[in-house]
Design an enzyme around this catalytic site. Structure first.
Site, mmCIF file in Angstrom:
data_model
loop_
_atom_site.group_PDB
_atom_site.id
_atom_site.type_symbol
_atom_site.label_atom_id
_atom_site.label_comp_id
_atom_site.label_asym_id
_atom_site.label_seq_id
_atom_site.Cartn_x
_atom_site.Cartn_y
_atom_site.Cartn_z
ATOM 1 N N ARG A 212 60.445 -37.871 49.878
ATOM 2 C CA ARG A 212 60.711 -38.779 51.010
ATOM 3 C C ARG A 212 62.024 -39.521 50.785
ATOM 4 O O ARG A 212 62.592 -40.091 51.698
ATOM 5 C CB ARG A 212 59.596 -39.830 51.175
ATOM 6 N N GLN B 298 53.835 -28.640 50.531
ATOM 7 C CA GLN B 298 53.432 -29.913 51.118
ATOM 8 C C GLN B 298 52.046 -29.848 51.743
ATOM 9 O O GLN B 298 51.726 -30.617 52.648
ATOM 10 C CB GLN B 298 54.450 -30.351 52.157
ATOM 11 N N LYS C 299 63.111 -28.331 59.303
ATOM 12 C CA LYS C 299 61.988 -27.598 59.862
ATOM 13 C C LYS C 299 61.837 -27.841 61.362
ATOM 14 O O LYS C 299 61.754 -26.905 62.162
ATOM 15 C CB LYS C 299 60.724 -28.039 59.123
ATOM 16 N N THR C 300 61.805 -29.107 61.727
ATOM 17 C CA THR C 300 61.618 -29.453 63.131
ATOM 18 C C THR C 300 62.780 -28.933 63.963
ATOM 19 O O THR C 300 62.608 -28.487 65.097
ATOM 20 C CB THR C 300 61.510 -30.978 63.291
ATOM 21 N N ASP D 195 53.508 -25.611 64.054
ATOM 22 C CA ASP D 195 54.160 -26.502 63.099
ATOM 23 C C ASP D 195 53.179 -26.802 61.967
ATOM 24 O O ASP D 195 51.966 -26.749 62.172
ATOM 25 C CB ASP D 195 54.535 -27.798 63.853
ATOM 26 N N GLU D 196 53.686 -27.133 60.801
ATOM 27 C CA GLU D 196 52.827 -27.523 59.671
ATOM 28 C C GLU D 196 51.700 -26.516 59.430
ATOM 29 O O GLU D 196 50.538 -26.887 59.259
ATOM 30 C CB GLU D 196 52.212 -28.911 59.918
#
Length: 767
Positions: free
Chosen positions: A614, A257, A34-35, A226-227
DNA sequence: TGTGGATGCCTTTTT
DNA sequence: GGCATCCACA
């Protein structure tokens, strides 16, 4: 400019990066890069000649912004990247608000109230209205006000709305609307905004001043978020307004998420994105580069149980990997021991670095037992969360002084430091000052500037003390443009005597002094950094405007340390570890007992999803039958979420316990037998010894039991001898079958005859 | 105005 | 169990 960095993207990532005309939604599954898409997209825009100053990139944490900026700098050069508008919603819009403050009736130097300031103010108001603080709890009130603000409901609208009134009446806080009004008025009086105001006032600014909105609309040719799943209504609207004309908005997120609804995050923003932006294009990043196939599949099977979501097929091309190991134990202490033992073993046998392990839990209070266990086995660890650097008393005190110097009307700052160190200005006097300020409709500090004029009812002695304090602050305020942030802060710390007050050299005080020195160092660094960026004068106001939006997650202390990480699942979002332990997987803990509605329950499931994803290679989950919480022992069953993972991805250590919805009676009996034994053995020893004592023996067995097969009836002839970790050596008397489960009746001599379930009991057959 | 024992309360928390 | 807060007292 070279754009060969695009080669590092897979095809769906590349498509998302290259789509720059019109709105787009990038659904980025866990670990899908994503980043990378965000940073490369910005780098790509810059490579196309777009000016960095026309790109607005919004994140939720300073850390995320900083990392992205850094990465982009590496890709396209710092000369370009430094001009990007990149930061948290709060940081970016506080910057804009400072520039436009006068339009809204604030000054450029407005204070930012943090949560504790807000609560403290609410407390004052509740007192002034003579309401019961037990009923009108500041945290609850602030929560309600925050909700209202997130929905952009003004105090006036709130006051007049019949539904809210009804709701508040039902909750026995009918006068909440008055508190909200007073709270807003007092913030204004103090020239202060709380965190929510930074978003609310931005909306007010854009709503009331079309020409200002137009200015920023034109300025920000590209907007990236973002997010996005974590945005609330106020944030959603800001983005919508700013992108109204050109629609060049790219949001990245993962609905699976979304775990911050309790803070106002609205998952509908991402679910309904295409309704807001009619021509939006959707890109799905479905390849997970982080985890093994098994972990990805397990997580998929879990999240599949949620009804509300954007369907996607996350896949991994890494190896199959181990199954997730689920262990059930008796107590939270055993759980700690189990995890510590597993970590220790992985470290020794597999040469796994401690830094590659994380222990994740639902609530911060669970860290204590874990810490104890890790210490016992001398495993280095670091706990994240808890009190942040900026929340510490001595730091808040110093910052409050600084705030007061920059903005003397800041009432919360004044209340905090007026008697720190003690200068004989007690609560009574402070109360009089605040009261007078209310009566006269001015700020508390204004009252101090002319106590006679405002009829402050204090005697001469007190008046002198107040005047001294006022002069101290005034004196520094006068130097605000003459001295830079560091000079001023340094002088101020000396002049206030705040360090002298900590003179007795207790360890506590020494650490406080250390912290203050640390803060001064940070101010110094800030000034120096600004100098290298070409800003000759970095004033206190500039420093404060940045520091008030900082949390200690942003401190550069995330260096590679050889330590196990302990944190809540929330805090772990966005991070990854080779091996992850998820502890406390029990009903009434995870999911949280506070999750009542289906929607809330689904958020808890997403939280578990975040926890699972994670892990890169190994994931171990544990639950305890009993747990010490809130001063008493609670009993609970394994979390319902364990059943949501398809069984083929999981190894259960204590299968039959899990399999039955309610613990079997006979199992319970066994538990109580063992529990009593524990107690008996433990009583004589001291607290400190207790833990290294019997659970050790028992668990050393469990921890290495991955290779231990359940004992079969065939291997256990009547008359043979076995060894049990707790009861010692015993003789098998017979095997019986109850409800399809085989139990062995074993004579342990002094410890008596026990009836144990074969599937459960860890028995060693003695030849 | 400052201290100490009794009382009450607990999620998660990017800003 | 632990922390913050509150009232009672010096």
């Amino acid at each position: 400019m070279k754009i060969d960095f695009l080669n590092e993207l897979n095809s769906s990532q590349l498509q998302a990066v290259k789509h720059i005309d019109g709105a787009s939604l990038v659904i980025a599954g866990a670990g899908s890069g994503k980043t990378r898409v965000l940073t490369y997209k910005i780098a790509y825009l810059l490579s196309q000649g777009i000016s960095p100053a026309s790109i607005l990139a919004l994140t939720f944490t300073n850390k995320a912004a900083k990392e992205m900026k850094e990465r982009i700098g590496q890709l396209v050069g710092y000369q370009l990247s430094r001009y990007l508008w990149m930061g948290t919603f709060h940081a970016i819009f506080s910057r804009i608000l400072r520039n436009e403050a006068t339009h809204l009736g604030y000054t450029k130097n407005f204070s930012i109230y943090d949560t504790s300031d807000s609560k403290s103010l609410i407390k004052s108001i509740v007192k002034e209205l003579q309401l019961d603080e037990k009923v009108y709890k500041p945290a609850y009130i602030l929560g309600r006000i925050s909700q209202a603000k997130n929905q952009l409901i003004t105090p006036k609208a709130y006051y007049e709305n019949a539904d809210y009134q009804k709701y508040d009446l039902q909750n026995r806080v009918p006068r909440l609307r008055e508190i909200y009004s007073a709270y807003a008025a007092r913030c204004r009086q103090a020239d202060a905004m709380d965190f929510d105001d930074l978003l609310v006032q931005t909306n007010v600014l854009f709503g009331q001043f079309p020409e200002i909105l137009a200015k920023y609309q034109q300025n920000f040719a590209f907007i990236l978020v973002d997010e996005y799943q974590d945005t609330n209504f106020a944030q959603y609207l800001i983005v919508k307004k700013l992108s109204e004309q050109h629609q060049r908005v790219c949001v990245v997120g993962d609905d699976a998420q979304s775990i911050y609804s309790f803070r106002g995050a609205n998952i509908d923003n991402i679910l309904q994105f295409q309704k807001t932006y009619q021509n939006a294009k959707i890109f799905k990043l479905e390849q997970n580069y982080r985890s093994t196939k098994n972990i990805v599949n397990a997580a998929n099977s879990l999240i599949d149980k949620n009804s509300e979501q954007i369907r996607k097929t996350i896949f991994s091309e890494k190896n199959e990997g181990n199954r997730i190991k689920v262990s059930g134990v008796l107590t939270d202490f055993e759980e700690g021991f189990l995890v510590a033992s597993q970590i220790s073993e992985l470290h020794r046998k597999k040469r796994l670095s401690y830094a590659d392990c994380a222990v994740l839990y639902r609530t911060n209070s669970q860290s204590r037992v874990m810490e104890e266990s890790l210490r016992k086995q001398t495993i280095p660890y670091r706990v994240y969360g808890g009190l942040s650097f900026y929340q510490r008393k001595e730091i808040k005190d110093v910052i409050s002084y600084l705030r007061l110097v920059v903005n003397p009307h800041d009432e919360e700052a004044l209340k905090r430091v007026i008697n720190v160190p003690a200068r004989g200005i007690g609560d009574t006097t402070v109360g009089k000052v605040l009261n007078t300020a209310q009566l006269q409709g001015v700020s508390a500090f204004t009252v101090l500037t002319d106590m006679l004029k405002y009829n402050l009812p204090v005697n001469a002695g007190t008046a002198t003390k107040l005047a001294n304090f006022r002069d101290l602050i005034q004196n520094f305020s006068d130097q605000i443009t003459a001295l830079n942030a560091y000079e001023l802060a340094n002088n101020l710390v000396k002049a206030t005597g705040i360090i002298g007050d900590l003179h007795d050299r207790s360890a506590e005080n020494l650490s406080r002094i250390d912290n203050i020195q640390e803060l001064l160092k940070a101010v110094h660094e800030y000034v120096e950094t600004k100098k290298t960026e070409g800003l000759e004068f970095a004033g206190l106001a500039d420093f404060l405007s940045e520091v008030s939006l900082l949390t200690d997650q942003d401190n550069d202390k995330t260096e590679q340390e050889e330590r196990v990480t302990l944190m809540t699942v929330h805090a772990a979002k966005g991070l990854e570890y080779n091996t992850v332990f998820i502890v406390g997987m029990e009903e009434d803990l995870f999911p949280s007992p506070f999750a009542e509605t289906l929607r809330e329950l689904e958020e808890e499931r997403r939280l578990f999803y975040v926890a699972l994803t994670r892990a890169e290679e190994r994931c171990c989950i544990s639950y305890a039958k009993s747990r010490f919480r809130n001063g008493k022992t609670n009993f609970s069953n394994p979390s319902r979420f364990l059943k949501d993972i398809e069984p083929q991805y999981v190894d259960f250590d204590t299968e039959q316990y899990y399999a039955s919805p309610k613990p079997r009676r006979d199992w319970d009996e066994e538990v109580s037998i063992e529990r009593n034994l524990f107690r008996k053995e433990n009583t004589p020893s001291t607290d400190g010894e207790r833990l290294s004592f019997s659970p050790t023996r028992k668990l050393s067995k469990i921890s290495s039991s991955s290779d231990a097969q359940p004992i079969e009836k065939e291997n256990l002839p009547v008359g043979c001898f076995v060894k049990h970790s707790l009861f010692g050596i015993g003789k098998v008397l017979g095997i019986t079958k109850v409800e399809g489960c085989e139990r062995a009746s074993i004579d342990f001599g002094e410890k008596g005859v026990k009836s144990l379930l074969l599937k459960f009991a860890k028995l060693e057959i003695l030849k």
